[in-house]
Design an enzyme around this catalytic site. Sequence first.
Site, PDB file in Angstrom:
ATOM      1  N   GLY A 201       0.827  -1.203   0.000  1.00  0.00           N
ATOM      2  CA  GLY A 201       0.000   0.000   0.000  1.00  0.00           C
ATOM      3  C   GLY A 201       0.856   1.245   0.000  1.00  0.00           C
ATOM      4  N   ASP A 224       0.561  -1.846  -4.768  1.00  0.00           N
ATOM      5  CA  ASP A 224      -0.638  -1.039  -4.572  1.00  0.00           C
ATOM      6  C   ASP A 224      -1.630  -1.301  -5.704  1.00  0.00           C
ATOM      7  OD1 ASP A 224      -2.435   0.934  -3.477  1.00  0.00           O
ATOM      8  OD2 ASP A 224      -0.678   1.943  -2.641  1.00  0.00           O
ATOM      9  N   MET A 245      -3.487  -6.574  -1.711  1.00  0.00           N
ATOM     10  CA  MET A 245      -2.772  -7.134  -0.566  1.00  0.00           C
ATOM     11  C   MET A 245      -3.549  -8.233   0.136  1.00  0.00           C
ATOM     12  SD  MET A 245      -3.178  -3.867   1.972  1.00  0.00           S
ATOM     13  CE  MET A 245      -4.789  -3.122   2.297  1.00  0.00           C
ATOM     14  N   LYS A 258       2.608   1.073   6.278  1.00  0.00           N
ATOM     15  CA  LYS A 258       2.488   2.401   6.881  1.00  0.00           C
ATOM     16  C   LYS A 258       1.086   2.953   6.660  1.00  0.00           C
ATOM     17  CE  LYS A 258       4.273   7.118   6.890  1.00  0.00           C
ATOM     18  NZ  LYS A 258       2.994   7.776   6.497  1.00  0.00           N
ATOM     19  N   HIS A 262      -4.911   0.707   9.943  1.00  0.00           N
ATOM     20  CA  HIS A 262      -5.976   1.489  10.594  1.00  0.00           C
ATOM     21  C   HIS A 262      -7.168   1.741   9.674  1.00  0.00           C
ATOM     22  CE1 HIS A 262      -4.306   5.777   9.401  1.00  0.00           C
ATOM     23  NE2 HIS A 262      -4.499   5.004   8.352  1.00  0.00           N
TER      24      HIS A 262
END
Length: 357
Positions: A201, A224, A245, A258, A262
């Site tokens: 990502g 990505d 992913m 990174k 979240h």
Amino acid sequence: MENKLSDEYSELVQAQAELWNLTVGFQKSMSLRCALDLGIPDAINNYGQPMTLSQIQSALSLPSAKKPHLHRLLRMLTHIGFISEQNAGVGTEAVYGLTTMSRLVLKNEGASTMFPLMWFNLDSIMVKPSLHLGEWFKQDDQQKPFEMAHGCTFWEMTRKNSNFNKMFNDAMESTNKFFIDAFVKHVSDDFKGVHSLVDVGGGTGALARGIAGNFPHIECTVLDLPQVIQSIPNDGPVKFVSGNMFNYVPPADVIVLKWILHDWCDEDCIKILRRCKDAIPSREAGGKVIVIENVIGSTSSRACHESQLLSDMVMLTTFTAKERDKNEWKKLFADAGFGSYQVTYSIGFNSVIEIYP
């Protein structure tokens, strides 16, 4: 002169003022957006020294009728610490200068500017979902506040709205460039034996390029989605791979995630982490996953702690995902099958976590 009030009444008046400030506190964000839209920080920076109200109005080519209202905007920006106000002397106009905060969003700072990140988060597409949060809490279905606001998911929006997709990619790139120097400084010893790395990502590759530039012996790859990397030349020091992913992560000594986890619920995070675990060698052979995220409660700074909580609300309204505290991260890593982890250090309100198979 303020009248003396009883303690009980003083407390009530204070609470009323604080409640009002919370109610219309969005005007701080909108004042910041207006300042970025008008280019106030860049105008002051280009001038080379603090400017008067008249000079700013002239530099921005604003109608003379707006001058009194520009003063009101500058007064608010001064109050929130975005710009500074200095008295130039008796009978002269006050002058307005830059602060550390406003210097962070200067467009001509190139790679160091945080303007794209601020501009993206202040866009109406990102702001509107918050208005649907109460409605979302009352409903049983899985529709997210973002979907209620726009009729599609965040990722669907990036696919169908090219301008939004570009804003998002630019925003993510600006966070990477701001982060790289501190990150590279801390991992210099750990990366000596690393030969390959995949930034999952990783967007347009700012973090991967920063790592490749400082550690040329590492073969760096970015994984990505097609709409993110389709226009990026694949002929530089970083290799770009189009993919999902959830299905596949290219093999490497080190995987970097990174600000990825979240965005997702625990179940989805476990799927991502298991793909990462499958892609790395054993711990004895140097395999590890580096997770860069908030660890709520990890900082003693009030401002950084508030940043973590505000980011958590952004994740809720956008993805119904979340920022996590130490115990939540520990459980997530264990559920994904990792043997151990350690929070190695923090950069602002972000932490760097190394997890091992």
